[in-house]
Scaffold this active site. Structure first.
Site, PDB file in Angstrom:
ATOM      1  N   LYS A  98       0.945  -1.231  -0.052  1.00 32.86           N
ATOM      2  CA  LYS A  98      -0.121   0.141  -0.112  1.00 32.86           C
ATOM      3  C   LYS A  98       0.912   1.159  -0.003  1.00 32.86           C
ATOM      4  O   LYS A  98       1.587   1.301   0.843  1.00 32.86           O
ATOM      5  CB  LYS A  98      -1.137  -0.090   1.332  1.00 32.86           C
ATOM      6  CG  LYS A  98      -1.950   1.127   1.206  1.00 32.86           C
ATOM      7  CD  LYS A  98      -2.541   1.484   2.526  1.00 32.86           C
ATOM      8  CE  LYS A  98      -3.533   2.563   2.188  1.00 32.86           C
ATOM      9  NZ  LYS A  98      -3.684   3.181   3.608  1.00 32.86           N
ATOM     10  N   GLY A 159      -7.546   9.513   9.602  1.00 29.71           N
ATOM     11  CA  GLY A 159      -7.972   9.658  11.047  1.00 29.71           C
ATOM     12  C   GLY A 159      -8.733  10.906  11.587  1.00 29.71           C
ATOM     13  O   GLY A 159      -9.104  10.937  12.710  1.00 29.71           O
ATOM     14  N   ALA A 185      -9.383   6.086   4.264  1.00 29.13           N
ATOM     15  CA  ALA A 185      -8.993   7.339   4.961  1.00 29.13           C
ATOM     16  C   ALA A 185     -10.521   8.230   5.235  1.00 29.13           C
ATOM     17  O   ALA A 185     -11.026   8.521   4.420  1.00 29.13           O
ATOM     18  CB  ALA A 185      -7.997   8.332   4.385  1.00 29.13           C
ATOM     19  N   GLY A 186     -10.462   8.452   6.757  1.00 28.00           N
ATOM     20  CA  GLY A 186     -11.720   9.437   7.040  1.00 28.00           C
ATOM     21  C   GLY A 186     -12.840   8.968   7.250  1.00 28.00           C
ATOM     22  O   GLY A 186     -13.939   9.474   7.801  1.00 28.00           O
ATOM     23  N   ASN A 207      -9.390   2.428   9.874  1.00 24.62           N
ATOM     24  CA  ASN A 207      -8.496   1.847  10.681  1.00 24.62           C
ATOM     25  C   ASN A 207      -8.828   2.534  12.140  1.00 24.62           C
ATOM     26  O   ASN A 207      -9.356   2.075  12.939  1.00 24.62           O
ATOM     27  CB  ASN A 207      -6.981   2.251  10.458  1.00 24.62           C
ATOM     28  CG  ASN A 207      -6.175   1.857  11.604  1.00 24.62           C
ATOM     29  OD1 ASN A 207      -4.983   2.216  11.215  1.00 24.62           O
ATOM     30  ND2 ASN A 207      -6.467   1.408  12.613  1.00 24.62           N
ATOM     31  N   THR A 208      -8.836   3.984  12.071  1.00 26.53           N
ATOM     32  CA  THR A 208      -9.134   4.674  13.132  1.00 26.53           C
ATOM     33  C   THR A 208     -10.560   4.652  13.835  1.00 26.53           C
ATOM     34  O   THR A 208     -10.533   4.221  15.167  1.00 26.53           O
ATOM     35  CB  THR A 208      -8.721   6.203  12.964  1.00 26.53           C
ATOM     36  OG1 THR A 208      -7.489   6.662  12.588  1.00 26.53           O
ATOM     37  CG2 THR A 208      -9.051   7.047  14.158  1.00 26.53           C
TER      38      THR A 208
END
Length: 256
Positions: A98, A159, A185-186, A207-208
């Protein structure tokens, strides 16, 4: 019936990819991975010791069940990203990467020029490259033409949990792409993941939102359901939107 997600000739039943940062413990991460149903788990090369089988992150990931996807998080330019990818392959990882090039530590927005440079080098060296990019349809097409296995446009900064703030551009990328589009992301809530899938994205990476949740395992399960619901809605065919009302019941012929 739905088809599997296919990246570089490899099939996956799950359309939820999972990151491994920010978890409170390797055990919490392991439970979340299991609950998510994910088959692709990404790890930051700067955070793991690839040659140490007892590494707290690597030892929690069963590589017979999951594709371990190294990422170049923290790389500030193309050469740094390439070096990290080469180190991962030299340590025995599969040649999947990635690709992340983020010179600005405040917003972590990907550098399009350096990402394109790194992708070209790595693809020529036989890597399967999954590049993290701004939601730029022109850049996405350039990377596809180079041979990128996917394109991974951001919904909002890494994040931030702000959801899909780049919807119109992502829609164009989805329309034009001939490789899988993974929104990355986000995504801060299962509804954000569902929205991406309803738009026609092939997968999402989270993830976050899972790692920092009060109950990461339960949140992973919720994201799994969100992805599945969004995909099913997309396949079913969403109704068109209208500026005015349209009655769902007849407005004439009432009983008297």
């Amino acid at each position: 019936m739905d088809k599997p997600l296919v990246i570089a000739g490899r099939s996956f039943q799950s359309r939820l990819l999972l990151g491994t940062g920010k978890f409170s413990s390797s055990e919490a991460m392991k439970r979340a991975i299991e609950a998510s149903g994910s088959e692709v788990v990404t790890v930051a090369l700067r955070r793991v010791e690839l040659e140490n089988p007892q590494d707290s992150i690597l030892s929690a990931i069963d590589t017979s069940r999951y594709l371990l996807l190294p990422n170049t998080s923290g790389a500030r330019d193309a050469l740094e990203a390439v070096r990290l990818a080469r180190l991962a392959r030299a340590a025995g990882c599969e040649p999947w990467v990635k690709l992340e090039v983020t010179p600005d530590p405040h917003y972590l927005l990907p550098d399009p020029v350096e990402t394109l440079k790194a992708a070209e080098i790595l693809i020529k060296e036989g890597f399967i490259v999954l590049p993290y990019i701004n939601a730029d349809p022109i850049l996405a097409k350039r990377l596809e033409d180079l041979g990128a296995a996917t394109v991974m446009p951001l919904g909002s900064p890494i994040g931030s949990n702000r959801g899909i703030r780049t919807r119109d551009s992502i829609a164009i990328i989805i329309e034009k792409a001939n490789v899988p589009v993974v929104v990355d992301a986000g995504l801060g809530a299962p509804s954000h993941a569902a929205e991406a899938m309803e738009m026609g994205a092939d997968a999402v990476l989270v993830n976050t939102a899972i790692a920092v949740a009060g109950d990461p395992e339960a949140m992973a399960k919720a994201f799994r359901k969100g992805v599945e619901a969004g995909r099913e809605a997309y396949l079913a065919g969403l109704g068109s939107t209208r500026a005015t009302a349209e009655a769902s019941s007849p407005l004439t012929g009432f009983l008297r």
